[in-house]
Design an enzyme around this catalytic site. Sequence first.
Site, PDB file in Angstrom:
ATOM      1  N   GLU A 172      65.580  73.138  19.915  1.00 20.61           N
ATOM      2  CA  GLU A 172      66.482  72.121  20.471  1.00 20.61           C
ATOM      3  C   GLU A 172      67.958  72.419  20.250  1.00 20.61           C
ATOM      4  O   GLU A 172      68.663  71.672  19.556  1.00 20.61           O
ATOM      5  CB  GLU A 172      66.153  70.744  19.878  1.00 20.61           C
ATOM      6  CG  GLU A 172      64.730  70.297  20.112  1.00 20.61           C
ATOM      7  CD  GLU A 172      64.507  68.820  19.763  1.00 20.61           C
ATOM      8  OE1 GLU A 172      65.381  68.212  19.123  1.00 20.61           O
ATOM      9  OE2 GLU A 172      63.463  68.286  20.162  1.00 20.61           O
ATOM     10  N   GLU A 381      56.532  69.890  20.550  1.00 19.97           N
ATOM     11  CA  GLU A 381      56.615  68.629  19.802  1.00 19.97           C
ATOM     12  C   GLU A 381      56.324  67.471  20.738  1.00 19.97           C
ATOM     13  O   GLU A 381      56.859  67.402  21.844  1.00 19.97           O
ATOM     14  CB  GLU A 381      58.022  68.370  19.217  1.00 19.97           C
ATOM     15  CG  GLU A 381      58.384  69.221  18.032  1.00 19.97           C
ATOM     16  CD  GLU A 381      59.782  68.915  17.503  1.00 19.97           C
ATOM     17  OE1 GLU A 381      60.264  67.766  17.663  1.00 19.97           O
ATOM     18  OE2 GLU A 381      60.379  69.834  16.933  1.00 19.97           O
TER      19      GLU A 381
END
Length: 476
Positions: A172, A381
């Site tokens: 991320e 995730e």
Amino acid sequence: STPDYRDSGLEFPAGFLFGSATASYQIEGAVTEDGRGPSIWDTFSHTPGRVLHGHTGDVADDHYHRLDADLDLMQRMGLEAYRFSIAWPRIQAEGTGRPNEKGLAFYGRLVDGLLARGITPIATMYHWDLPQALEDEGGWRNRDTAFRFADYAHHLGEALGDRIHTWTTLNEPWCSAYLGYGSGVHAPGVANGAAALTAVHHLNLAHGLGLQALRSTVTRPETQYSATLNLHMIRGDERAEQASQEEAIRRIDALANRAFTGPMLRGAYPADLLQDTASVTDWSFVRDGDLEQIHQPIDVLGVNYYSTVTVRMWDGHSPRSTADGHGDSAGSPWPGSDDVEFVEQPGPYTDMGWNIAPDGLEQLLMDLHEQFPELPLMITENGAAFPGDEVVDGRVDDPLRIDYLRRHFTAAHRAMQRGVDLRGYQVWSLMDNFEWAYGYTKRFGIVHVDYESLERTVKQSGHWYSELIRTRRIPE
Ligand code: GBH
């Protein structure tokens, strides 16, 4: 399939990798042991006012000292894969120079322990714990950090390369850049739009240079290379005019998504992104040749998905919605787009205030499949925090988490049915842990952690997940 995505019985194909994910700073503790240097998250969490209740990762889940027991737990749960991250400051205390053997040894033990238990290792090289010494030189604002990252990647490749199934460069980078340097709600806590965009580029460069350094050391041909992005699933606020919705979606898509997929997967920054942010920066930090360095082939794209955002252009006078999910912070995580409004979304919500939208996952996967038809995907995730997890007679009932997971697995299954090449699913998170600016107040685990005794208790969602893995079908 039912429209609310609450299916059971759907079957996942052989080879689909069911696992769970964690990150170093969130679980390890032992922050001064065996030669680990301080990271920006040590500094940040020890700065009063930055993390809720002054919580830090000093002890976290004490995973560093409980490695073998945690590996046994993963095996008992039947995990097929485990996605973990490597703490850069354990490998290079100050972000440069010879690797620390003790740091490498810890991850060597982890990887060998996984392999001995038949669990596939998925390793992330960077999940936000930058060595503080590099931040002192500017961190991700400093171009040199990308070259330091490549050195670090080289060391990881040499030490662990041939034992890792899938390597991920960055987790991320959106968060590292925009929350770390834009809004300042994450470490290092800088609130400056130009700094955030500079960080975007240097993170992209780190991805490309790191991937090349890693590849040059690894000989195992089946090794997979990836990056993990938290692509935003963006919707228009239907109460706004069509043009307002479209403009807002385009602007946020450019900043959140195409700022990374553009250079990494197409070899260029989107022209509209450069225009939209022209008042913030002239992008002169992008040098000749950088885009070729960044645009490296990857084998799989990691997708982290939690929720959606809903946007419209602000009309300039009505009271502004503050539902951007980032609380009251000094800066904006959206440089050059302060005129985009994030509006309240329909619930239900998780404990983070994020709305639950499994259809958004299906749509995101479909969109990616359309944009990059040849690129396999992996959910790296997905999961949720809910209030009220507590151990009663050795049991943790968490029906809301089971429902959340059921609906998102259903969504993933639907996308696969529609042609998406989805390789696996890593539930966030294996165990309750340090949830960044929220400290230990939000529990994402499918395993409960008692922060007094550090005892682990598999939640009912964890048992549910074990059954899914064992039967390859979504349980009743
Ligand atoms: C991930 O971050 C992290 O990789 C992980 O370490 C962390 O523990 C986990 O998720 C849970 O937070 O905020 O309304 O704009 C996810 C962070 C969450 C940021 C969703 C963007 C989009 C909705 N992202 N969020 S909103």
